[in-house]
Design an enzyme around this catalytic site. Structure first.
Site, mmCIF file in Angstrom:
data_model
loop_
_atom_site.group_PDB
_atom_site.id
_atom_site.type_symbol
_atom_site.label_atom_id
_atom_site.label_comp_id
_atom_site.label_asym_id
_atom_site.label_seq_id
_atom_site.Cartn_x
_atom_site.Cartn_y
_atom_site.Cartn_z
ATOM 1 N N TYR A 28 41.296 35.646 47.748
ATOM 2 C CA TYR A 28 41.204 35.950 49.175
ATOM 3 C C TYR A 28 41.660 34.775 50.040
ATOM 4 C CZ TYR A 28 38.581 40.316 48.602
ATOM 5 O OH TYR A 28 38.201 41.603 48.309
ATOM 6 N N ASP A 69 34.317 42.110 44.275
ATOM 7 C CA ASP A 69 34.673 43.172 45.218
ATOM 8 C C ASP A 69 34.839 44.485 44.478
ATOM 9 O OD1 ASP A 69 35.596 44.425 47.621
ATOM 10 O OD2 ASP A 69 37.641 44.255 46.832
ATOM 11 N N LYS A 126 37.593 36.379 33.268
ATOM 12 C CA LYS A 126 38.739 36.850 32.476
ATOM 13 C C LYS A 126 39.281 35.618 31.756
ATOM 14 C CE LYS A 126 41.757 40.028 31.232
ATOM 15 N NZ LYS A 126 41.392 41.191 30.388
ATOM 16 N N ASP A 128 31.974 48.018 44.188
ATOM 17 C CA ASP A 128 32.264 49.419 44.551
ATOM 18 C C ASP A 128 31.940 50.319 43.368
ATOM 19 O OD1 ASP A 128 33.226 48.772 47.114
ATOM 20 O OD2 ASP A 128 34.832 50.268 46.958
HETATM 21 C C1 IPM Z 1 33.862 44.221 50.976
HETATM 22 C C2 IPM Z 1 35.141 44.759 51.585
HETATM 23 C C3 IPM Z 1 35.932 43.579 52.129
HETATM 24 C C4 IPM Z 1 36.263 42.669 50.960
HETATM 25 C C5 IPM Z 1 37.205 43.974 52.892
HETATM 26 C C6 IPM Z 1 36.911 44.931 54.006
HETATM 27 C C7 IPM Z 1 37.924 42.766 53.399
HETATM 28 O O1 IPM Z 1 35.854 45.501 50.663
HETATM 29 O O2 IPM Z 1 33.067 43.603 51.705
HETATM 30 O O3 IPM Z 1 33.651 44.447 49.785
HETATM 31 O O4 IPM Z 1 37.239 42.913 50.248
HETATM 32 O O5 IPM Z 1 35.531 41.694 50.759
HETATM 33 MG MG MG Z 2 34.838 45.791 48.819
#
Ligand code: IPM
Ligand code: MG
Length: 355
Positions: free
Chosen positions: A141, A247, A191, A251
C-alpha cells in the site's frame, strides 16, 4: 470521564451506521456519567466534493487532537474511476498513515444464531472466534517506488512490497500480547516460500516466539491460510499478517460471521487516538434506504471504549446487548430480516439500558 470524539461518517451508508454508533455511545455516556463531545468532519467522496481532496489537513489535525475517531465508510460509484487523481480511498490511507495506525484488529466471530446465514457449513463455523491482526501502514500500500512509467515499448506499473524490521516487530509483538489474554496461540501468515519480505517476517516472528514460550506459534503460508479459513476456521485464534494479505483474508473471514455488516475493527498506533470503523464498505446500492446493518459500527464503538478510553465494562455491555439482540431474532435485511437500521439500533440500546 471526558472524551473528545471525532466522527467521520463518510459516504454511502457511512452516515447511517455511524449515527447508530453515536447513539449507543451517548447512551453509555448518560448511564456512566461520562462526557463525550462529538465533532463531525468529512472524509472520502463527500470531502472531495467540498474540498477537492479526500482528507483535509484540518480534519487530520482534528483527529490528531481527539481521543478517538469513529469512521463510517468511504467511496461510491461517483468517484469510482481508478484513474482519477483524487479518490475516496486516499482519505482512508492518509488517515491511517497520518495517525500512525499500524495495527488493524479485525475480530471475527460466528454467532450461534447465525450459523446458517453463512454459505460455509454450520458444523465448520461453531466456535469461530478469532482476531485478525493486519499490519496497516506498510507493504504494497505504501512501498516506494510506486507508479506508472511510460516506456518506449509500452507502459509499466510498479508497486513495492517493503517492510522494515521494526514494522514487523511491533505488529507481531502486539499479536503476542493479545494472544496472552486469549488462547495463547498465534498464526503468523506469510509467503516465505517466495517473498523476501515474508522471510524477514517469519524470522522476526520466530524470534519473538522464542522469547514468548507461553504462546504457541504456527507459521502458515497465505494460500494455505485462505483455504483453512474455510475448511477449519475454528482452529484460528490470533492471526497476524502483512497489509495486503490481511486485507484479502479479512474479507474472506467476514463470510464466517454470516454478514459483513456484523464486523467491527480497530486501528491502533503506539500513542494518540485509535480509529474505529466497521469492515464493510459504503454499500451505495442500499445507501439512504435505512437497510444497513448498524452492528459493525456499533461493535466498533465498543472497541473504541475498550482500546482508546479503557472502558472495558461498557464495551462488554454493548457487545452483550448486540449478541442478545441477535439471539432474540432481531435481523436487518443483510441477515434476511425486516428491521431498519434505526429499529436494530433501538433493539440494542434497549438491551443496554434494561436491568
Ligand atoms: C479495507 C478496505 C481498504 C483497504 C480500501 C478501501 C482502501 O478494503 O479497509 O479493508 O484496502 O485497506
Ligand atoms: Mg478490504
Amino acid at each position: 470521564m471526558k472524551a473528545t470524539l471525532v466522527v467521520l461518517p463518510g459516504d454511502g451508508i457511512g452516515p447511517e451506521v455511524t449515527s447508530s454508533a453515536v447513539q449507543v455511545l451517548r447512551t453509555i455516556a448518560e448511564r456512566g456519567g461520562h462526557q463525550f463531545t462529538f465533532t463531525e468532519h468529512l472524509i472520502g467522496g463527500c470531502s472531495i466534493e467540498k474540498h477537492g481532496v479526500a482528507l483535509t489537513e484540518e480534519t487530520l489535525q482534528a483527529c490528531k487532537a481527539s481521543d478517538a475517531v469513529l469512521l463510517g465508510a468511504v467511496g461510491g460509484p461517483k468517484w469510482d474511476n481508478p484513474n482519477s487523481p483524487v479518490r475516496p480511498e486516499q482519505g482512508l490511507l492518509a488517515i491511517r498513515k497520518g495517525l500512525g495506525l499500524y495495527a488493524n484488529l479485525r475480530p471475527v466471530r460466528s454467532h450461534p444464531a447465525l450459523l446458517n446465514s453463512s454459505p460455509v457449513k454450520a458444523d465448520r463455523l461453531a466456535g469461530v472466534d478469532m482476531i485478525v491482526v493486519r499490519e496497516l501502514t506498510g507493504g504494497l500500500y505504501f512501498g516506494e517506488p510506486k507508479g506508472r512509467i511510460k516506456e518506449r515499448t509500452g507502459e509499466r506499473a510498479v508497486d513495492t512490497m517493503a517492510y522494515h524490521d521494526y514494522e514487523i516487530v511491533r505488529i507481531v509483538e502486539l499479536a503476542f500480547r493479545l494472544a496472552r489474554s486469549r488462547k495463547k496461540k498465534v498464526t503468523s501468515v506469510d509467503k516465505a516460500n517466495v517473498l523476501e519480505t515474508s522471510r524477514l517476517w517469519r524470522q522476526i516472528a520466530s524470534d519473538i516466539a522464542t522469547r514468548n514460550p507461553e504462546v504457541a506459534i504456527e507459521h502458515m503460508l497465505v494460500d494455505t491460510a485462505a483455504m483453512r479459513l474455510i475448511t477449519s476456521p475454528a482452529s484460528f485464534d490470533i492471526m497476524v499478517t502483512e497489509n495486503t494479505f490481511g486485507d484479502i483474508l479479512t474479507d474472506e473471514a467476514s463470510v464466517l460471521a454470516g454478514s459483513m455488516g456484523m464486523l467491527p475493527s480497530a486501528s491502533l498506533g503506539d500513542k494518540g487516538p485509535g480509529l474505529y470503523e466497521p469492515i464493510h464498505g459504503s454499500a451505495p446500492d442500499i445507501a439512504g434506504k435505512a437497510l444497513a446493518n448498524p452492528i459493525g459500527s456499533i461493535l466498533s464503538s465498543a472497541m473504541l471504549l475498550r482500546h482508546s478510553l479503557g472502558l472495558e465494562q461498557e464495551a462488554l455491555a454493548i457487545e452483550a446487548a448486540a449478541d442478545r439482540a441477535i439471539t432474540d431474532g432481531c435481523r436487518t435485511a443483510d441477515l434476511g430480516g425486516k428491521l431498519t437500521t434505526q429499529e436494530m439500533t433501538k433493539e440494542i440500546i434497549d438491551r443496554i439500558t434494561e436491568k
